[in-house]
Every structure is written in structure tokens, then in C-alpha cells.
Enzyme design. Structure first.
Site, PDB file in Angstrom:
ATOM      1  N   ASN A  97     -50.312 -47.542  14.111  1.00  0.00           N
ATOM      2  CA  ASN A  97     -51.670 -47.997  14.449  1.00  0.00           C
ATOM      3  C   ASN A  97     -51.541 -49.386  15.061  1.00  0.00           C
ATOM      4  O   ASN A  97     -51.297 -50.351  14.351  1.00  0.00           O
ATOM      5  CB  ASN A  97     -52.520 -48.042  13.164  1.00  0.00           C
ATOM      6  CG  ASN A  97     -53.884 -48.674  13.403  1.00  0.00           C
ATOM      7  OD1 ASN A  97     -54.321 -48.834  14.548  1.00  0.00           O
ATOM      8  ND2 ASN A  97     -54.570 -49.032  12.324  1.00  0.00           N
TER       9      ASN A  97
ATOM     10  N   LYS B 220     -53.820 -51.122  16.370  1.00  0.00           N
ATOM     11  CA  LYS B 220     -55.069 -51.904  16.225  1.00  0.00           C
ATOM     12  C   LYS B 220     -55.446 -52.520  17.584  1.00  0.00           C
ATOM     13  O   LYS B 220     -55.197 -51.908  18.615  1.00  0.00           O
ATOM     14  CB  LYS B 220     -54.901 -52.961  15.141  1.00  0.00           C
ATOM     15  CG  LYS B 220     -54.307 -52.390  13.852  1.00  0.00           C
ATOM     16  CD  LYS B 220     -54.425 -53.322  12.704  1.00  0.00           C
ATOM     17  CE  LYS B 220     -53.703 -52.749  11.513  1.00  0.00           C
ATOM     18  NZ  LYS B 220     -54.062 -53.379  10.279  1.00  0.00           N
TER      19      LYS B 220
ATOM     20  N   HIS C 197     -60.828 -46.051   9.075  1.00  0.00           N
ATOM     21  CA  HIS C 197     -59.908 -47.129   8.690  1.00  0.00           C
ATOM     22  C   HIS C 197     -60.718 -48.216   7.991  1.00  0.00           C
ATOM     23  O   HIS C 197     -61.863 -48.472   8.351  1.00  0.00           O
ATOM     24  CB  HIS C 197     -59.216 -47.685   9.944  1.00  0.00           C
ATOM     25  CG  HIS C 197     -58.091 -48.608   9.626  1.00  0.00           C
ATOM     26  ND1 HIS C 197     -58.306 -49.910   9.225  1.00  0.00           N
ATOM     27  CD2 HIS C 197     -56.753 -48.433   9.635  1.00  0.00           C
ATOM     28  CE1 HIS C 197     -57.126 -50.490   9.007  1.00  0.00           C
ATOM     29  NE2 HIS C 197     -56.168 -49.608   9.246  1.00  0.00           N
TER      30      HIS C 197
ATOM     31  N   GLU D 153     -60.699 -51.289   8.222  1.00  0.00           N
ATOM     32  CA  GLU D 153     -61.201 -52.348   9.112  1.00  0.00           C
ATOM     33  C   GLU D 153     -62.480 -51.895   9.816  1.00  0.00           C
ATOM     34  O   GLU D 153     -63.362 -52.697  10.077  1.00  0.00           O
ATOM     35  CB  GLU D 153     -60.096 -52.752  10.107  1.00  0.00           C
ATOM     36  CG  GLU D 153     -59.021 -53.565   9.410  1.00  0.00           C
ATOM     37  CD  GLU D 153     -57.652 -53.514  10.057  1.00  0.00           C
ATOM     38  OE1 GLU D 153     -57.525 -53.035  11.188  1.00  0.00           O
ATOM     39  OE2 GLU D 153     -56.691 -53.952   9.386  1.00  0.00           O
TER      40      GLU D 153
ATOM     41  N   GLU E 283     -54.756 -45.971   2.035  1.00  0.00           N
ATOM     42  CA  GLU E 283     -54.442 -47.338   2.419  1.00  0.00           C
ATOM     43  C   GLU E 283     -55.194 -48.314   1.527  1.00  0.00           C
ATOM     44  O   GLU E 283     -56.381 -48.607   1.784  1.00  0.00           O
ATOM     45  CB  GLU E 283     -54.849 -47.586   3.876  1.00  0.00           C
ATOM     46  CG  GLU E 283     -54.155 -46.693   4.866  1.00  0.00           C
ATOM     47  CD  GLU E 283     -54.081 -47.356   6.233  1.00  0.00           C
ATOM     48  OE1 GLU E 283     -52.972 -47.561   6.722  1.00  0.00           O
ATOM     49  OE2 GLU E 283     -55.137 -47.690   6.788  1.00  0.00           O
TER      50      GLU E 283
ATOM     51  N   GLY F 294     -51.796 -55.348   6.047  1.00  0.00           N
ATOM     52  CA  GLY F 294     -51.540 -56.576   6.793  1.00  0.00           C
ATOM     53  C   GLY F 294     -51.309 -57.792   5.920  1.00  0.00           C
ATOM     54  O   GLY F 294     -51.314 -58.921   6.405  1.00  0.00           O
TER      55      GLY F 294
ATOM     56  N   SER G 274     -48.612 -52.389   4.744  1.00  0.00           N
ATOM     57  CA  SER G 274     -47.412 -53.230   4.793  1.00  0.00           C
ATOM     58  C   SER G 274     -46.111 -52.437   4.634  1.00  0.00           C
ATOM     59  O   SER G 274     -45.164 -52.903   3.999  1.00  0.00           O
ATOM     60  CB  SER G 274     -47.492 -54.343   3.744  1.00  0.00           C
ATOM     61  OG  SER G 274     -48.607 -55.182   3.996  1.00  0.00           O
TER      62      SER G 274
HETATM   63  C1  PEP Z   1     -52.956 -50.153   8.989  1.00  0.00           C
HETATM   64  O1  PEP Z   1     -53.615 -50.875   9.714  1.00  0.00           O
HETATM   65  O2  PEP Z   1     -53.265 -48.966   8.922  1.00  0.00           O
HETATM   66  C2  PEP Z   1     -51.830 -50.717   8.257  1.00  0.00           C
HETATM   67  C3  PEP Z   1     -51.283 -50.007   7.327  1.00  0.00           C
HETATM   68  O3  PEP Z   1     -51.433 -51.988   8.618  1.00  0.00           O
HETATM   69  P1  PEP Z   1     -50.109 -52.761   8.103  1.00  0.00           P
HETATM   70  O4  PEP Z   1     -48.964 -51.792   8.161  1.00  0.00           O
HETATM   71  O5  PEP Z   1     -49.950 -53.899   9.079  1.00  0.00           O
HETATM   72  O6  PEP Z   1     -50.377 -53.212   6.708  1.00  0.00           O
END
Ligand code: PEP
Length: 251
Positions: free
Chosen positions: A11, A13, A95, A97, A165, A171, A211
């Protein structure tokens, strides 16, 4: 146990311009033969170009969101049919976000999932608890509510992927422990089996996201009911994404 092909989904983003596509060439060169399925979800502006760049490789392309309607007066939005037309086969929906920044409710995510299916896309529906919800011991209730509200009834192992998630792990560099991931993934599997029947419930792939990096990937992929990962930051670097794919292939 159902035969679920592992999936590594990147992803990007709101990151990436035309010059970012070079890393995909490196990735395809190093991991074109991966056993796992590979997917990159770039910003909408790059879906079409990326689809052209990965043609002939085993890398698929997805969107990061879509509108629930096919066309219409929705300035700035992109429909599932448009993503499919641009070469996408998947779309990330719900997601955290988008739930936080755009007020997306479970009902909206459900409508978008239906739109994705109508356009022939596989929906990667995201669920996850905030830190406050985890600390209040509400994780399982929150995840259960998001699943019940966000998933339409016509789910199959082909049209749906669920990504767990934890919001506090996205992040932040904080990763859920293997026990925490295992508990939630087992619960998601149970709920999918109960709602959609054992056959469908067992065939839907469950991704962990938050992460994931090359140095923690093997431990995460060893957890039962983890069928791959949704990867943010690390998916922008060919070496890091490649390290995660290698760990998934080896799991
Ligand atoms: C995500 O945005 O779906 C995600 C898991 O981000 P990150 O791996 O940067 O934590």
C-alpha cells in the site's frame, strides 16, 4: 485446511510519482518467480501506468479506495469500474486512514465492497482497533462489529481478502505480538466461517498489517491464519518489500 495462496500486498498510500515505478522493475526482476501472490496498490494517478509496467510479470495492481457508485457527480472520487478499466484487479477498502480522515463507516465500506465486486475487483477490507480500544479490552468486539458491518453477504474466497491492521501499529514501528495477531486472526476466521459457511470462511485470506518489515516478517508469517501482509512503508523500497516476500515464500 483450505489451500490459500499467500499474498504480499503493498500500500503506497499518498506516495509515488512516475519515477517510483523503477523500483517495481527491480522487484519484478528479483521476485518474479515468487510462490506468493504479489500486489501493489499505488495512488490512483499511477494505477494505469503501473498496470502497463507490470504487464507480463506476476505483479498485480490495486487501488486504495473507490466510490460506491459507478459514475456520477462525485468530484475527486474514483469508481471501482474506473480502477478496473485502468488495470486494477484489487482495491483496498476501509483502511483506518480512510475511516479516520474521511469518516468512513462500516456501512460505507460495505457499499464500496459491493461496488468493487460489481466491477470484478477483489476487495481487501481492513479492520483494526485503536490503542484505546485495545487497552479497554474491546479489540474482539470492535473487530467483530467491523466485520459484521463492512462485509456484504456475497463473500467468496476470490472476491474478499480481510486485513487485520491494528491502528496503533500502522506506520508507528510498533508491531502486534504473535499472540495478539493469532488471537485476532483466529477470531476473524471463526466469524467468517460462521457467517459465510466453512468453505468460504476457510478460503478467505487474512492479512496482517502494521509495521511489517523484513526483520519481523518471518515471526508474523509463522502465526496460524496469517496468509500474508498488507505493507505500507516497506513496500516503497524494493529491498524491504523483497525481504518480506522472501519471508512469506519461506513460511
Ligand atoms: C498500511 O498502511 O496498511 C500499513 C500497514 O502501513 P505500515 O506498514 O507502514 O505500518
Amino acid at each position: 485446511m483450505a489451500d490459500r495462496r499467500k499474498l504480499a500486498a503493498g500500500n503506497w498510500k499518498m506516495n509515488g510519482t512516475a519515477d517510483t515505478l523503477g523500483m517495481v522493475e527491480t522487484l519484478a526482476g528479483a521476485h518474479g518467480e515468487a510462490r506468493s501472490e504479489l500486489l501493489i496498490c499505488p495512488p490512483a494517478t499511477l494505477v494505469h501506468r503501473l498496470a502497463g509496467a507490470v504487464a507480463g510479470t506476476s505483479i498485480a495492481v490495486g487501488g486504495q479506495d473507490c466510490h460506491w457508485e459507478e459514475t456520477g457527480a462525485h468530484t475527486g472520487d474514483v469508481s471501482a469500474a474506473m480502477l478496473a478499466d485502468a488495470g486494477a484487479s484489487h482495491v483496498i477498502l476501509g483502511h483506518s486512514e480512510r475511516r479516520a480522515d474521511h469518516g468512513e463507516t462500516d456501512a460505507i465500506v460495505r457499499a464500496k465492497t459491493q461496488a468493487a465486486w460489481a466491477a470484478g475487483l477483489t476487495a481487501i477490507v481492513c479492520v483494526g482497533e485503536t490503542l484505546a480500544e485495545r487497552e479497554a479490552s474491546n479489540t474482539i468486539d470492535i473487530i467483530g462489529g467491523q466485520l459484521a458491518g463492512s462485509l456484504p453477504d456475497q463473500a467468496t474466497g476470490l472476491n474478499l481478502v480481510v486485513a487485520y491492521e491494528p491502528v496503533w501499529a500502522i506506520g508507528t514501528g510498533k508491531v502486534a505480538t504473535a499472540d495478539q495477531i493469532g488471537e485476532v486472526h483466529d477470531e476473524i476466521r471463526r466469524r467468517l466461517e460462521k457467517r459465510f459457511g466453512a468453505g468460504v470462511g476457510r478460503s478467505v485470506r487474512l492479512l496482517y498489517g502494521g509495521s511489517v518489515k523484513p526483520d519481523n516478517a518471518a515471526e508474523i508469517f509463522a502465526v496460524e491464519n496469517v496468509d500474508g501482509a498488507l505493507i505500507g512503508g516497506a513496500s516503497l523500497k524494493a529491498d524491504d518489500f523483497g525481504g518480506i516476500i522472501a519471508a512469506l515464500d519461506a513460511a
